[in-house]
Design an enzyme around this catalytic site. Structure first.
Site, PDB file in Angstrom:
ATOM      1  N   PHE A 471       0.813  -1.228   0.000  1.00  0.00           N
ATOM      2  CA  PHE A 471       0.000   0.000   0.000  1.00  0.00           C
ATOM      3  C   PHE A 471       0.845   1.276   0.000  1.00  0.00           C
ATOM      4  CE2 PHE A 471      -2.150  -2.991   3.163  1.00  0.00           C
ATOM      5  CZ  PHE A 471      -2.752  -3.760   2.182  1.00  0.00           C
ATOM      6  N   HIS A 472       1.941   1.300  -0.778  1.00  0.00           N
ATOM      7  CA  HIS A 472       2.818   2.473  -0.801  1.00  0.00           C
ATOM      8  C   HIS A 472       3.017   3.043  -2.205  1.00  0.00           C
ATOM      9  CE1 HIS A 472       4.995   0.819   3.062  1.00  0.00           C
ATOM     10  NE2 HIS A 472       3.782   1.288   3.323  1.00  0.00           N
ATOM     11  N   PRO A 473       1.980   3.238  -3.017  1.00  0.00           N
ATOM     12  CA  PRO A 473       2.212   3.774  -4.361  1.00  0.00           C
ATOM     13  C   PRO A 473       2.776   5.191  -4.310  1.00  0.00           C
ATOM     14  CG  PRO A 473      -0.129   3.814  -3.844  1.00  0.00           C
ATOM     15  CD  PRO A 473       0.545   3.042  -2.748  1.00  0.00           C
TER      16      PRO A 473
END
Length: 535
Positions: A471-473
């Site tokens: 969840f780190h775009p």
């Protein structure tokens, strides 16, 4: 519905972490009028505030956009769920609450790319200024800011055993991941206050909500930016089925995140000509890097069954265990309900050739198939490991002029050979840690990916089978000193006046750790730039 004026000095698009910060800082000047537009709702859902509630927020259309990627070739053709916060506070309302800055080399690397003013010595004072660290102030930490940082309120023997095993494998224990070099093992510090999630709304928006010059509109879906004479003149958005247009006297700031910000630029005619034409959107300004340069941390969720030691799996699978968990939280705001998704962290190198740690572990006293599903029926722990500096690059692009249609998200995981090599090495290192003496009494048995995977080719295949987003775009509106970058080093969109982007999308390269607090820092720096430019 809240009354909306026809003109504002500043329009902030996106009420996530960055938007809450910028709305607070700009509206602190009573001579500036600020409109904050958030497509999600208010953060009044109880599970947002109970730390374990991320399990009920991720995948929930009330709080999550519920995006999914295209099929990923290197992940066995799987399409991944791609959570993004759809609520005031954005991802700070649904994320893992981990306070992490990254490494000094991340920001010094940005400066070496030509991004002057973004080195570690430049950004450290900004991190400190907004911080309220329960451990007190020193040369690396601040107190009295809005962003609360506390130790976790839990203890698990299985995590202690894993930390001891990591030490036996040569990874030292450290006290603090946020001093510039995070190599070592420690418990994550979290954005909580006394066992309750501390999101960007509590920290930055609520203290400013009574200001007469700040208007906050939720359920406001931005359709496009209004561009006149190569400058943003306003924003068109939809709320309660009605399309509204609001004019902007000074600057508009996109804070919609690594998915939303490039999508809004493309909906407004800013991006790659061939992408816009294929989507049926008129090209107003060619900017070829919009939506490109997508980077994300791919986590490999290695999991092990154990015996003779307690894990959350067995507590959560019994009525008595669930009752004691609820009681513990009700009485002391501690225990499993106060847990961040990951508790123990380990930063290390996949091989000694790396200058600094290039792997991050999130170690959990539980196991499950995927977020949103229940834990397994047997005792187990998970050692999730990700490559902090992936070389693979993906993209985010709109598909048509409909602002409500999800853009195509193509992370392109494991496309780079170097990433495949790091993934194989990461699984090998995990096995080496688990083989150490401190874990042997509990007879760990690997079931994800499984001991059958041994050769380099097999381990890469295993990584593709168990890999998923953490969840780190980042990176889709790249900042740079070069003319091809989407934004310059002041975060101004090149070629379009009165428009900035301030969120994780501007990162030239992803930071070495969790991305929420770096996004907060970016917003603080953007607010300074905006105030300085329009005094």
């Amino acid at each position: 519905m809240i009354a909306v004026d026809t003109h504002y000095d500043h329009i902030v698009v996106g009420g996530g972490t960055a938007g809450c910060v910028i709305a607070n800082r700009l509206s602190a000047d009573p001579d500036r009028s600020v409109l904050l537009l958030e497509a999600g709702g208010r953060d009044n859902y109880a599970w947002i505030h109970i730390p374990v509630g991320y399990l009920y927020c991720i995948g929930n259309p009330r709080t999550d956009w519920c995006f999914s990627t295209d099929a990923e070739a290197r992940l066995g053709g799987r399409a991944l769920a791609y959570p993004r916060g759809k609520v005031l506070g954005g991802c700070s309302s649904i994320n893992g609450m981990i306070y992490m800055r990254g490494q000094a080399r991340d920001y010094d690397g940005w400066r070496q790319m030509g991004c002057e003013g973004w080195g570690w010595d430049d950004v450290l004072p900004i991190f400190k200024r907004s911080e309220d660290n329960a451990a007190g102030a020193d040369e690396m930490h601040g107190v009295g800011g809005e962003w609360r940082v506390e130790s976790q309120r839990l203890h698990w023997d299985i995590l202690e055993a894993f930390q001891a095993a990591a030490e036996a494998a040569g990874i030292p224990r450290i006290e603090d991941f946020n001093r510039g070099d995070n190599e070592g093992s420690s418990y994550f510090k979290v954005n909580q206050r006394r066992g309750v999630r501390w999101n960007a709304v509590k920290a930055f928006l609520k203290p400013a909500r009574n200001r007469r010059n700040l208007t906050v509109v939720t359920s406001a879906h931005v359709r496009r930016l209004i561009i006149e004479n190569r400058a943003v003149a306003g924003v068109e958005f939809e709320v309660a089925g009605e399309v509204k247009t609001v004019r902007c006297r000074r600057e508009t700031v996109l804070c919609a995140g690594a998915i939303g910000s490039p999508h809004i630029l493309e909906l407004s005619g800013i991006g790659r000509g061939e992408v816009l034409q294929a989507a049926g959107i008129p090209v107003l300004h060619e900017s070829r890097d919009v939506g490109e340069n997508l980077q994300d941390h791919l986590q490999l969720r290695c999991a092990y069954k154990v015996t003779g030691i307690r894990t959350l799996n067995e507590r959560a699978n019994s009525a008595f265990g669930k009752a004691t968990i609820a009681l513990e939280y009700a009485l002391s705001r501690s225990g499993p309900m106060s847990m961040a998704p990951s508790q123990l962290g380990v930063f290390t190198k996949s091989d000694p050739s790396f200058e600094t740690a290039n792997l991050q572990y999130h170690v959990q006293p539980l196991s499950l198939e995927k977020f949103g599903e229940g834990v397994h029926l047997f005792p187990a722990f998970t050692a999730s490991v990700c490559n902090l500096r992936p070389q693979s690059r993906g993209s985010v692009h709109g598909l048509d002029p409909d602002h409500r249609r999800q853009p195509a998200i193509r992370p392109n995981y494991l496309a780079a050979e170097a990433d495949r090599r790091v993934a194989a090495d990461a699984i090998r290192l995990t096995r080496r840690i688990v083989e150490q003496a401190p874990l042997r009494p509990y007879r760990p048995e690997e079931f994800k990916p499984g001991p059958a995977y041994q050769s380099e080719e097999e381990l890469v295949e295993a990584a593709g089978a168990i890999g998923t987003t953490i969840f780190h775009p980042a990176g889709t509106c790249r900042m740079g000193a070069d003319p091809g970058s989407v934004v310059d080093t002041e975060l101004r969109v090149r070629g379009i006046a009165n428009l900035r982007v301030a969120d994780a999308s501007i990162m030239p390269t992803i930071v070495s750790g969790n991305t929420n607090s770096p996004t907060l820092m970016i917003a603080e720096k953007a607010a300074e730039m905006i105030r300085r430019a329009s005094r």
